[in-house]
Design an enzyme around this catalytic site. Structure first.
Site, PDB file in Angstrom:
ATOM      1  N   CYS A 204       0.833  -1.211   0.000  1.00 26.56           N
ATOM      2  CA  CYS A 204       0.000   0.000   0.000  1.00 26.56           C
ATOM      3  C   CYS A 204       0.862   1.254   0.000  1.00 26.56           C
ATOM      4  O   CYS A 204       0.568   2.230  -0.703  1.00 26.56           O
ATOM      5  CB  CYS A 204      -0.925  -0.010   1.215  1.00 26.56           C
ATOM      6  SG  CYS A 204      -2.072  -1.410   1.233  1.00 26.56           S
ATOM      7  N   THR A 205       1.936   1.226   0.759  1.00 31.23           N
ATOM      8  CA  THR A 205       2.872   2.348   0.796  1.00 31.23           C
ATOM      9  C   THR A 205       3.465   2.590  -0.587  1.00 31.23           C
ATOM     10  O   THR A 205       3.484   3.730  -1.076  1.00 31.23           O
ATOM     11  CB  THR A 205       3.983   2.073   1.834  1.00 31.23           C
ATOM     12  OG1 THR A 205       3.383   2.057   3.139  1.00 31.23           O
ATOM     13  CG2 THR A 205       5.076   3.113   1.783  1.00 31.23           C
TER      14      THR A 205
END
Length: 154
Positions: free
Chosen positions: A46-47
């Site tokens: 997600c980062t």
């Protein structure tokens, strides 16, 4: 549940971003809107997904496209995560209250995890879905492929 399909009307939403501002899909009428769902903040894939969008923000603005990151994390968590990642352009929205309401409307909700899945939806200036794709949670969306799709829609 299946992801929203090309040709469908994109459901309206009113969510809070990391800064505490309300953001509605209708705020961007006349623009393309790229909705990029991620399951949960503070996770590696997600980062990387949000960093890709931030790094390519200029490309999207050059193509009349607003980019919105979305997940079910609460707004205070989004705020800290955005600051940690130095997201200065990208809006990341909280689909927390009521939990997953927008994710469910777009067909990206995952009941087993109680979160959104990983998905990308491109909405046209008239509010119609132009493209959508759901990914495995462990797979980061290919930013070059997304840019190609956006370029083709112009």
């Amino acid at each position: 549940m299946s992801i929203i399909e090309k040709g469908q009307k994109a459901p309206e939403f009113d969510l809070t971003n990391q800064r505490g501002d309300h953001v509605k899909l209708s705020d961007y009428k006349g623009k393309y809107v790229l909705l990029s769902w991620h399951p949960l903040a503070f996770t590696p894939v997600c980062t990387d997904q949000m960093r890709d969008l931030e790094a390519n923000y200029g490309f999207f603005t050059d193509h009349n496209t607003e980019v919105l990151g979305m997940s079910v994390d609460p707004q205070p968590s989004k705020k800290v995560w955005a600051e940690t990642l130095c997201l200065s352009n990208l809006n990341i929205l909280s689909d927390f209250k009521p939990l997953g309401e927008v994710s469910k409307a777009y067909g990206v909700w995952q009941e087993h995890s109680g979160s959104s899945g990983r998905a990308v939806v491109l909405v046209g200036p008239d509010g119609t879905v132009l493209w959508s794709h759901k990914y495995e949670d462990s797979i980061k969306p290919d930013i070059e492929k997304i840019k190609e799709i956006v370029s083709q829609c112009k």
